[in-house]
Design a protein around this motif. Structure first.
Motif, short mmCIF file in Angstrom:
data_model
loop_
_atom_site.label_atom_id
_atom_site.label_comp_id
_atom_site.label_asym_id
_atom_site.label_seq_id
_atom_site.Cartn_x
_atom_site.Cartn_y
_atom_site.Cartn_z
N VAL A 13 19.89 -133.01 11.29
CA VAL A 13 20.24 -133.32 12.58
C VAL A 13 20.47 -134.69 12.99
CG1 VAL A 13 19.79 -132.34 15.10
CG2 VAL A 13 19.04 -130.93 13.20
N ALA A 15 23.74 -137.97 12.99
CA ALA A 15 24.34 -139.03 12.09
C ALA A 15 24.05 -140.41 12.45
CB ALA A 15 25.76 -138.65 11.78
N GLU A 37 26.23 -133.59 13.69
CA GLU A 37 26.17 -134.66 14.91
C GLU A 37 26.94 -134.18 16.21
OE1 GLU A 37 24.91 -137.71 15.46
OE2 GLU A 37 26.17 -137.85 17.44
N ALA A 38 26.22 -134.65 17.40
CA ALA A 38 26.43 -133.98 18.59
C ALA A 38 27.33 -134.83 19.14
CB ALA A 38 25.16 -134.41 19.53
N GLY A 44 25.07 -143.31 15.93
CA GLY A 44 24.01 -143.15 17.24
C GLY A 44 23.80 -144.47 18.04
N GLY A 61 22.26 -151.84 18.37
CA GLY A 61 21.65 -152.54 17.49
C GLY A 61 22.58 -153.61 16.85
N TRP A 63 21.11 -157.00 14.87
CA TRP A 63 20.44 -157.97 14.33
C TRP A 63 19.71 -157.50 13.12
CZ3 TRP A 63 19.50 -159.20 19.73
CH2 TRP A 63 20.18 -160.27 20.42
N GLU A 235 28.93 -131.41 17.00
CA GLU A 235 28.20 -130.04 16.71
C GLU A 235 26.60 -130.49 17.22
OE1 GLU A 235 28.88 -127.27 14.49
OE2 GLU A 235 30.70 -127.99 13.33
N VAL A 237 22.99 -129.64 18.03
CA VAL A 237 22.10 -128.61 17.38
C VAL A 237 21.22 -128.09 18.68
CG1 VAL A 237 20.18 -128.06 15.98
CG2 VAL A 237 21.94 -129.44 14.94
N ILE A 265 16.53 -137.65 14.95
CA ILE A 265 16.84 -138.09 16.16
C ILE A 265 15.66 -138.44 16.93
CG2 ILE A 265 18.79 -136.40 16.31
CD1 ILE A 265 17.10 -134.35 18.33
N LEU A 269 14.23 -136.92 22.18
CA LEU A 269 15.32 -135.79 22.08
C LEU A 269 14.98 -134.47 21.34
CD1 LEU A 269 18.71 -137.95 21.77
CD2 LEU A 269 17.41 -136.83 23.87
N TRP A 386 22.30 -147.54 28.15
CA TRP A 386 21.93 -146.34 27.32
C TRP A 386 21.22 -145.30 27.84
CZ3 TRP A 386 23.55 -145.69 22.37
CH2 TRP A 386 24.40 -146.58 21.83
N TYR A 396 15.30 -149.46 23.60
CA TYR A 396 15.99 -149.53 22.14
C TYR A 396 15.46 -148.08 21.47
CZ TYR A 396 16.33 -154.15 23.57
OH TYR A 396 16.59 -155.26 24.39
C1 LIG Z 1 21.01 -151.92 23.09
C2 LIG Z 1 20.27 -152.10 21.72
C3 LIG Z 1 19.88 -152.89 20.80
C4 LIG Z 1 19.26 -152.73 19.67
N1 LIG Z 1 19.01 -153.82 18.86
C5 LIG Z 1 18.61 -153.81 17.41
C6 LIG Z 1 18.62 -154.70 16.63
O1 LIG Z 1 19.20 -155.83 16.99
N2 LIG Z 1 18.23 -154.56 15.37
C7 LIG Z 1 17.96 -153.49 14.88
O2 LIG Z 1 17.37 -153.25 13.69
N3 LIG Z 1 17.67 -152.27 15.74
C8 LIG Z 1 18.23 -152.52 16.91
N4 LIG Z 1 18.33 -151.41 17.87
C9 LIG Z 1 17.66 -150.20 17.52
C10 LIG Z 1 18.37 -149.44 16.26
O3 LIG Z 1 19.82 -149.33 16.75
C11 LIG Z 1 18.09 -147.87 16.11
O4 LIG Z 1 16.60 -148.05 15.59
C12 LIG Z 1 18.67 -147.27 14.98
O5 LIG Z 1 19.86 -147.27 15.08
C13 LIG Z 1 18.09 -145.85 15.04
O6 LIG Z 1 18.76 -145.01 14.19
P1 LIG Z 1 18.04 -143.47 13.95
O7 LIG Z 1 19.24 -142.86 12.90
O8 LIG Z 1 16.90 -143.08 13.83
O9 LIG Z 1 18.62 -142.78 15.56
P2 LIG Z 1 19.95 -142.77 16.49
O10 LIG Z 1 20.77 -143.69 16.01
O11 LIG Z 1 19.59 -142.39 17.89
O12 LIG Z 1 20.63 -141.38 15.64
C14 LIG Z 1 20.49 -140.32 16.07
C15 LIG Z 1 21.77 -139.31 16.10
O13 LIG Z 1 21.44 -138.00 16.46
C16 LIG Z 1 22.45 -137.47 17.43
N5 LIG Z 1 21.77 -136.46 18.30
C17 LIG Z 1 21.04 -136.35 19.12
N6 LIG Z 1 20.40 -135.25 19.45
C18 LIG Z 1 21.22 -134.38 18.70
C19 LIG Z 1 21.49 -132.89 18.52
N7 LIG Z 1 20.47 -132.22 19.17
N8 LIG Z 1 22.12 -132.37 17.52
C20 LIG Z 1 22.83 -133.29 16.93
N9 LIG Z 1 23.13 -134.61 16.85
C21 LIG Z 1 22.10 -135.34 17.84
C22 LIG Z 1 22.74 -138.86 18.28
O14 LIG Z 1 24.00 -138.72 18.66
C23 LIG Z 1 22.70 -139.87 17.15
O15 LIG Z 1 23.97 -140.04 16.61
C24 LIG Z 1 18.69 -151.34 19.33
C25 LIG Z 1 19.14 -150.37 19.92
C26 LIG Z 1 19.83 -150.45 20.97
C27 LIG Z 1 20.18 -149.22 21.95
#
Ligand SMILES: Cc1cc2nc3c(=O)[nH]c(=O)nc-3n(C[C@H](O)[C@H](O)[C@H](O)COP(=O)(O)OP(=O)(O)OC[C@H]3O[C@@H](n4cnc5c(N)ncnc54)[C@H](O)[C@@H]3O)c2cc1C
Length: 453
Positions: A13, A15, A37-38, A44, A61, A63, A235, A237, A265, A269, A386, A396
């Motif tokens: 769940v 991408a 992926e939603a 994300g 994100g 850096w 899609e 979930v 996720i 969420l 966000w 974040y």
């Molecule tokens: C403004 C900002 C600045 C940041 N700066 C940095 C930085 O400089 N350096 C760094 O390392 N990190 C940074 N981060 C944090 C970093 O972006 C995240 O830690 C990382 O991208 C998280 O990845 P993830 O896969 O865990 O989660 P996510 O990227 O949140 O991925 C989750 C995915 O699940 C999908 N989803 C949610 N619910 C459902 C559902 N029910 N069914 C299907 N799909 C679903 C979402 O659409 C999303 O695509 C920043 C974040 C933000 C927002």
């Protein structure tokens, strides 16, 4: 119309980086996988925004720091180059209505304040090292540290008002939450997971040192290319049914049967999916206790980075706000010039309710106060609120308020039957960062493979 039916070894769940890495690892081990992926895109919390001439800035994100080995290795593997954040020149601090130029990590505002900051930071680093990364609730003073907010700790342990204010800005910059929101134990765990407090807040040598040529979303886009039709977009979930024999994931159009599910996720969420049977109370209540921070990432685009000509790095802090932390976020060749500012915590909540035009004016006015009249007329302005994103709901990332780690922490990574949990919030190294998201995906994939063997 009857739903499409798919059967795979494992369903993922989300991408984002965590979900894509999970899927890649499972595929490499010979398992069939489907990522649901939603959104209509992958990445994300990583999202590139086009600023013309083939240049991009990231509204999520961006850096990477020198100790973030996983994200740097992934970039090398995917042939994505890095370049240093622009830091040449003097930094600025707007402090109690005075504008001061300084070099190095700390502003020369007041000797007593600087001493106080140094001592408090050393104490935080010492305490942080005592927090076990895989079980923060087992820290020797876990109950005491999780029983207070960072704000309470600052009030009792940091003597000068100036040092407390500097720490509050740092907390907002790292967690996009106010010091009064965050558990002290969470700050200590997170600090340890990054190495130390300087690793979190630093540019040269710290988490803000490098950027990705072409934008960080390329990491996700290239992983998704490799996975091909194993990634299904739009899609969301809605429901996960689970039993001893496996899982069934239900989206609006499809039902996926699998031996295991990895939910990649943010915890906040995870609690919005329906589970049948319901999850154990401790896991469900964990998801009720890990709120997302609040951030609006704002960028003003100029013909050129004019502040560099005035000997300024573009890096700035303001005690007045509403933008409290600023960076030069220009592309590698320095054209166009981009100033980046974050609205975080309370500022993001307040300005998040404003009309976009009013918010843009407030942000640009802040840039003008610090960088001079040329900053008043950007060619373009890009931002992302966000907290308004349905599939993220803040940033974040999710943090623990007081009591969270001690009472619910053990449910963060523990699988529930055939359901496993990934995502940056579940990482033990660089928790909350891209690097942590990758670690979480590797760990979740290993858990699934182990359970299947
Ligand atoms: C403004 C900002 C600045 C940041 N700066 C940095 C930085 O400089 N350096 C760094 O390392 N990190 C940074 N981060 C944090 C970093 O972006 C995240 O830690 C990382 O991208 C998280 O990845 P993830 O896969 O865990 O989660 P996510 O990227 O949140 O991925 C989750 C995915 O699940 C999908 N989803 C949610 N619910 C459902 C559902 N029910 N069914 C299907 N799909 C679903 C979402 O659409 C999303 O695509 C920043 C974040 C933000 C927002």
């Amino acid at each position: 119309m009857s739903p499409r039916r798919s059967t795979v070894d494992a369903a993922v769940v989300g991408a984002g980086l965590a979900g894509l890495i999970t899927a890649r690892e499972l595929r490499r081990a010979g398992r069939s996988v489907l990522v649901l992926e939603a959104r209509d895109r992958v990445g994300g919390r990583l999202l590139n925004a086009d600023i013309g001439d083939g240049k991009v800035v990231e509204v999520g994100g961006q850096w990477a720091g020198p100790t973030q080995a996983r994200v740097l290795a992934l970039a090398r593997e995917l042939r994505i180059d890095t370049f240093p954040t622009h830091t040449d020149g003097e930094n600025l601090i707007e402090w109690r209505s005075r504008l001061v130029r300084y070099r190095g990590p700390l502003p020369r505002i007041n000797a007593a304040v600087l001493l106080d900051v140094g001592q408090a930071q050393a104490r935080i680093d010492r305490m942080a090292r005592r927090v076990p990364l895989d079980a923060p609730w087992l820290a020797p003073k876990a109950e005491l540290w999780d029983g207070q907010t960072v704000e309470s700790w600052l009030r009792h342990n940091v003597a000068t008002a100036g040092a407390r204010d500097l720490f509050r800005i740092a907390v907002e910059a790292v967690w996009a939450a106010d010091a009064a929101d965050v558990s002290l134990l969470h700050l200590l765990f997170y600090t340890h997971s990054a190495g130390g407090f300087d690793d979190l807040i630093g540019t040269d040598g710290g988490a803000q040192q490098d950027r990705f040529v072409g934008g960080s979303q390329l990491l996700a886009l290239r992983l998704a290319d490799e996975l091909g039709d194993a990634v299904a977009l739009e899609e969301p979930v809605r429901r996960i049914e689970h039993s001893d024999s496996g899982v069934r994931l239900v989206t609006d159009e499809r039902e996926v049967s699998a031996g295991a599910a990895v939910v990649a996720i943010p915890p906040a969420l995870c609690g919005r999916i329906v589970y049948d049977p319901p999850l154990p109370a401790i896991r469900d209540q964990l998801t009720q206790r890990m709120p997302q921070g609040t951030v609006i990432k704002c960028m003003a685009v100029y013909e050129r980075p004019f502040w560099r000509e005035a000997g300024l790095s573009g890096q700035a802090m303001s005690s007045h706000g509403p933008v409290k932390v600023m960076f030069d976020n220009s592309p590698p060749d320095g054209t166009p010039g981009v100033l980046l500012g974050f609205l975080e915590g309370r500022q993001a909540r307040v300005l998040g309710e404003w009309e976009p035009d009013a918010r843009r004016r407030a942000v640009v006015e802040c840039f003008r106060r610090l960088f001079g009249p040329e900053a008043a007329s950007p060619l373009d302005y890009v931002e992302r609120v966000w907290a308004q994103e349905e599939w993220t709901r803040g940033c974040y990332g999710c943090y623990m308020p007081p009591g969270g780690w001690v009472s619910y922490g053990r449910a963060l990574r523990a699988p529930v039957g055939h359901i496993h949990w990934a995502g940056a919030e579940t990482a033990t190294v660089w928790n909350g960062y891209m690097d942590g998201a990758i670690q979480s995906g590797e760990r979740a994939a290993a858990q699934v493979l182990d359970a299947m063997s």
